[in-house]
Design a protein around this motif. Structure first.
Motif, PDB file in Angstrom:
ATOM      1  N   ILE A 151      52.033  43.810   1.919  1.00  0.00           N
ATOM      2  CA  ILE A 151      51.853  43.906   0.477  1.00  0.00           C
ATOM      3  C   ILE A 151      53.225  43.770  -0.164  1.00  0.00           C
ATOM      4  O   ILE A 151      54.132  44.564   0.105  1.00  0.00           O
ATOM      5  CB  ILE A 151      51.216  45.247   0.044  1.00  0.00           C
ATOM      6  CG1 ILE A 151      49.824  45.406   0.644  1.00  0.00           C
ATOM      7  CG2 ILE A 151      51.164  45.335  -1.482  1.00  0.00           C
ATOM      8  CD1 ILE A 151      49.172  46.750   0.336  1.00  0.00           C
ATOM      9  N   TYR A 152      53.373  42.736  -0.976  1.00  0.00           N
ATOM     10  CA  TYR A 152      54.594  42.565  -1.751  1.00  0.00           C
ATOM     11  C   TYR A 152      54.380  43.211  -3.106  1.00  0.00           C
ATOM     12  O   TYR A 152      53.411  42.916  -3.800  1.00  0.00           O
ATOM     13  CB  TYR A 152      54.935  41.079  -1.910  1.00  0.00           C
ATOM     14  CG  TYR A 152      55.389  40.448  -0.626  1.00  0.00           C
ATOM     15  CD1 TYR A 152      56.669  40.692  -0.138  1.00  0.00           C
ATOM     16  CD2 TYR A 152      54.544  39.631   0.101  1.00  0.00           C
ATOM     17  CE1 TYR A 152      57.090  40.122   1.050  1.00  0.00           C
ATOM     18  CE2 TYR A 152      54.961  39.055   1.294  1.00  0.00           C
ATOM     19  CZ  TYR A 152      56.234  39.306   1.757  1.00  0.00           C
ATOM     20  OH  TYR A 152      56.658  38.750   2.938  1.00  0.00           O
ATOM     21  N   PHE A 153      55.277  44.084  -3.445  1.00  0.00           N
ATOM     22  CA  PHE A 153      55.198  44.869  -4.672  1.00  0.00           C
ATOM     23  C   PHE A 153      56.219  44.305  -5.641  1.00  0.00           C
ATOM     24  O   PHE A 153      57.410  44.591  -5.548  1.00  0.00           O
ATOM     25  CB  PHE A 153      55.510  46.327  -4.306  1.00  0.00           C
ATOM     26  CG  PHE A 153      55.133  47.329  -5.344  1.00  0.00           C
ATOM     27  CD1 PHE A 153      53.820  47.706  -5.521  1.00  0.00           C
ATOM     28  CD2 PHE A 153      56.108  47.937  -6.115  1.00  0.00           C
ATOM     29  CE1 PHE A 153      53.480  48.663  -6.451  1.00  0.00           C
ATOM     30  CE2 PHE A 153      55.781  48.890  -7.042  1.00  0.00           C
ATOM     31  CZ  PHE A 153      54.458  49.259  -7.222  1.00  0.00           C
ATOM     32  N   SER A 154      55.759  43.448  -6.546  1.00  0.00           N
ATOM     33  CA  SER A 154      56.648  42.778  -7.491  1.00  0.00           C
ATOM     34  C   SER A 154      56.772  43.632  -8.742  1.00  0.00           C
ATOM     35  O   SER A 154      55.771  44.038  -9.322  1.00  0.00           O
ATOM     36  CB  SER A 154      56.075  41.407  -7.841  1.00  0.00           C
ATOM     37  OG  SER A 154      56.922  40.729  -8.718  1.00  0.00           O
ATOM     38  N   SER A 155      58.011  43.908  -9.140  1.00  0.00           N
ATOM     39  CA  SER A 155      58.212  44.767 -10.304  1.00  0.00           C
ATOM     40  C   SER A 155      59.508  44.419 -11.022  1.00  0.00           C
ATOM     41  O   SER A 155      60.328  43.657 -10.526  1.00  0.00           O
ATOM     42  CB  SER A 155      58.244  46.232  -9.875  1.00  0.00           C
ATOM     43  OG  SER A 155      59.532  46.605  -9.426  1.00  0.00           O
ATOM     44  N   ASP A 156      59.668  45.046 -12.184  1.00  0.00           N
ATOM     45  CA  ASP A 156      60.905  44.891 -12.939  1.00  0.00           C
ATOM     46  C   ASP A 156      61.937  45.944 -12.528  1.00  0.00           C
ATOM     47  O   ASP A 156      63.016  46.010 -13.103  1.00  0.00           O
ATOM     48  CB  ASP A 156      60.648  44.953 -14.440  1.00  0.00           C
ATOM     49  CG  ASP A 156      60.168  46.320 -14.921  1.00  0.00           C
ATOM     50  OD1 ASP A 156      60.007  47.247 -14.096  1.00  0.00           O
ATOM     51  OD2 ASP A 156      59.948  46.461 -16.136  1.00  0.00           O
TER      52      ASP A 156
END
Length: 168
Positions: A40-45
């Motif tokens: 799971i890639y957790f893309s965030s700012d």
């Protein structure tokens, strides 16, 4: 295009932030066979409330979203005197440093950019803020650039604009 998109939103301040991540976890285990999830890639700012979710949902790989990474790289390099902006040399250098080098190498280049900014405090502040953002999210930024072809871009900003903001 997102398939079967599911949105989580609300006012989750302070300790209530845990409630949000409990809801996310419950959704995942209800709708997916978690034993078959490979990655799971957790893309965030890079926001702290989002990083808190990573502590509650194990096995995630954090990647900085492309929009915020590019925004900060541009912030660092945009107004530096003596650098050819048309060739994007400084921008490409920063991206290469993130991709291939160490935080110390990045900090050295930031020192160079600060020197090139001279006495202009507004420019120096923008460079420092952009650099601090990237350095505070170093591993997530490196992962984004290293796995660029394998991790699809994030549509988060568009969804915030079209789904949430339109309802407000």
């Amino acid at each position: 295009r997102l398939i079967n998109a599911h949105y989580f939103s609300g006012a989750y301040e302070g300790e209530k932030n845990n409630d949000l991540w409990d809801e996310v976890y419950e959704y995942i285990v209800t709708n997916y066979n978690i034993n078959k999830i490979e990655k799971i890639y957790f893309s965030s700012d890079g926001g702290e409330w989002i990083k808190a979710g990573m502590k509650r949902l194990h096995g995630l790989t954090h990647v900085l979203d492309e929009f915020h990474l590019r925004k900060r790289v541009l912030e660092i390099t945009r107004h530096v005197d003596g650098i050819d902006k048309g060739d994007h040399v400084a921008m490409d250098t920063v991206l290469d440093l993130i991709r291939r080098d160490t935080k110390e190498d990045m900090e050295s280049y930031v020192d160079f950019l600060l020197f090139k900014a001279g006495d202009n405090e507004a420019r120096r502040r923008r460079i420092r803020e952009g650099a601090d953002y990237i350095l505070n999210n170093w591993t997530a930024a490196k992962t984004r650039l290293a796995k660029r072809d394998k991790i699809p871009g994030s549509s988060t900003e568009g969804h915030v604009s079209h789904v949430l903001s339109s309802r407000m």
